[in-house]
Design a protein around this motif. Structure first.
Motif, PDB file in Angstrom:
ATOM      1  N   ARG A 164       0.906  -1.024  -0.049  1.00 40.06           N
ATOM      2  CA  ARG A 164       0.032   0.090   0.156  1.00 40.06           C
ATOM      3  C   ARG A 164       0.891   1.151   0.021  1.00 40.06           C
ATOM      4  O   ARG A 164       1.974   1.591   0.853  1.00 40.06           O
ATOM      5  N   ASP A 182      -4.103 -12.708   4.470  1.00 37.15           N
ATOM      6  CA  ASP A 182      -3.551 -11.413   4.878  1.00 37.15           C
ATOM      7  C   ASP A 182      -4.218 -10.878   6.175  1.00 37.15           C
ATOM      8  O   ASP A 182      -5.178 -11.192   6.422  1.00 37.15           O
ATOM      9  N   THR A 239      -8.317  -0.464   4.165  1.00 39.84           N
ATOM     10  CA  THR A 239      -9.243   0.138   2.946  1.00 39.84           C
ATOM     11  C   THR A 239      -9.805  -1.027   1.958  1.00 39.84           C
ATOM     12  O   THR A 239     -10.856  -0.571   1.186  1.00 39.84           O
ATOM     13  N   SER A 259      -5.800  -3.656  -1.272  1.00 40.70           N
ATOM     14  CA  SER A 259      -4.919  -4.875  -1.817  1.00 40.70           C
ATOM     15  C   SER A 259      -6.042  -5.980  -1.861  1.00 40.70           C
ATOM     16  O   SER A 259      -5.483  -6.679  -2.901  1.00 40.70           O
TER      17      SER A 259
HETATM   18  C1  PRP Z   1      -0.796  -4.055   4.822  1.00 46.69           C
HETATM   19  C2  PRP Z   1      -1.526  -5.488   4.826  1.00 46.69           C
HETATM   20  C3  PRP Z   1      -2.387  -5.463   3.757  1.00 46.69           C
HETATM   21  C4  PRP Z   1      -2.710  -4.158   3.467  1.00 46.69           C
HETATM   22  C5  PRP Z   1      -3.893  -3.736   4.082  1.00 46.69           C
HETATM   23  O1  PRP Z   1       0.531  -4.343   3.967  1.00 46.69           O
HETATM   24  O2  PRP Z   1      -0.808  -6.590   5.426  1.00 46.69           O
HETATM   25  O3  PRP Z   1      -1.682  -6.315   2.823  1.00 46.69           O
HETATM   26  O4  PRP Z   1      -1.713  -2.889   4.296  1.00 46.69           O
HETATM   27  O5  PRP Z   1      -4.268  -2.598   3.499  1.00 46.69           O
HETATM   28  P1  PRP Z   1      -5.427  -1.983   2.482  1.00 46.69           P
HETATM   29  O6  PRP Z   1      -6.478  -2.709   2.721  1.00 46.69           O
HETATM   30  O7  PRP Z   1      -5.750  -0.358   2.881  1.00 46.69           O
HETATM   31  O8  PRP Z   1      -5.009  -2.222   1.155  1.00 46.69           O
HETATM   32  P2  PRP Z   1       1.445  -3.277   3.658  1.00 46.69           P
HETATM   33  O9  PRP Z   1       1.026  -2.450   2.197  1.00 46.69           O
HETATM   34  O10 PRP Z   1       1.852  -2.480   4.793  1.00 46.69           O
HETATM   35  O11 PRP Z   1       2.822  -4.194   3.369  1.00 46.69           O
HETATM   36  P3  PRP Z   1       3.496  -5.146   3.915  1.00 46.69           P
HETATM   37  O12 PRP Z   1       2.720  -6.330   4.362  1.00 46.69           O
HETATM   38  O13 PRP Z   1       4.541  -5.308   3.311  1.00 46.69           O
HETATM   39  O14 PRP Z   1       3.878  -4.541   5.282  1.00 46.69           O
END
Ligand code: PRP
Length: 216
Positions: free
Chosen positions: A110, A137, A142, A145
């Motif tokens: 994200r 996950d 939001t 992802s």
């Molecule tokens: C976090 C989490 C999800 C996403 C959720 O990952 O693990 O994949 O954010 O957010 P969203 O619903 O708003 O998209 P992050 O982007 O922090 O990456 P990481 O797992 O590499 O830390």
């Protein structure tokens, strides 16, 4: 063990004491990475037990030491798709229970400023669409992802997709419902809201950083 959410028709919420006991330990800010990982993996193992309840089976004959018996085996290949990085923190726990599952990876981060998903990696079994797919996950914030992952899997022909996440925000569940109404989300907790930084509240912090010991 599962309760259908009254708020969202795509959401199943675990109400098992063991899951909530472990989730509370994971939420605690003083829990170090090795224990955080353990709690996530243990919860994920408990969750997959329920999520796999409707997987189709085929019967076959198994020879016991005494006589033939009717056996059952899963009739379709199952693929776990952890969203990197944090999804990896739940994958071993599922594989421990379900060693036959394959693992496809999707790397989505994200963007800190736009909050939009950035897709940086994917690698899947060639026949991924031949059976159920479980997106893994710990967090649905939001929903960007998760929706992106589901879009990608649908383009690969997957029709039987479900998602396991530890904590979810109403905003993310709503976004998944609007984009992928047929995907069931299994979560340990529907948290209160997203804050102005799109962090889940109360949440458990940044799961990826807590799994890998890389605080921002
Ligand atoms: C976090 C989490 C999800 C996403 C959720 O990952 O693990 O994949 O954010 O957010 P969203 O619903 O708003 O998209 P992050 O982007 O922090 O990456 P990481 O797992 O590499 O830390």
């Amino acid at each position: 063990m599962l309760t259908q959410s009254t708020q969202f028709k795509n959401l199943q919420i675990f109400n098992h004491p063991l899951i909530h006991h472990k989730l509370s330990l994971a939420r605690n800010h003083i829990t170090p990475p090795e224990q955080f990982r353990r709690h996530l993996n243990e919860i994920a193992g408990l969750m997959v037990y329920e999520v796999s309840r409707n997987f189709s089976t085929a019967t076959y004959t198994v020879q016991t030491p005494l006589e033939p018996a009717l056996g059952k085996r899963l009739s379709q290949p199952v693929t776990l798709v952890p969203i990197l990085r944090a999804g990896l923190g739940m994958t071993d726990g599922i594989l421990r229970l379900f060693p036959e599952a394959r693992v496809g990876h999707i790397g989505i981060q994200r963007d800190e400023h736009t909050k939009l998903p950035v897709h940086y990696y994917s690698h899947f079994p060639q026949d991924i669409s031949a059976g159920p797919v479980i997106i893994v996950d710990p967090m649905l914030a939001t929903g960007g992802s998760a929706v992106h992952a589901a879009d990608h899997l649908q383009k690969l022909g997957c029709t039987n997709i479900q998602m396991i996440c530890l904590v979810s925000a109403p905003e993310g569940v709503q976004k998944m419902l609007a984009s992928h109404p047929r995907i069931n989300i299994y979560t340990a907790a529907l948290d209160r809201e997203l804050d102005q930084n799109a962090f889940i509240r109360p949440g458990l912090g940044d799961a990826g950083d807590r799994v890998f010991g890389t605080p921002a």
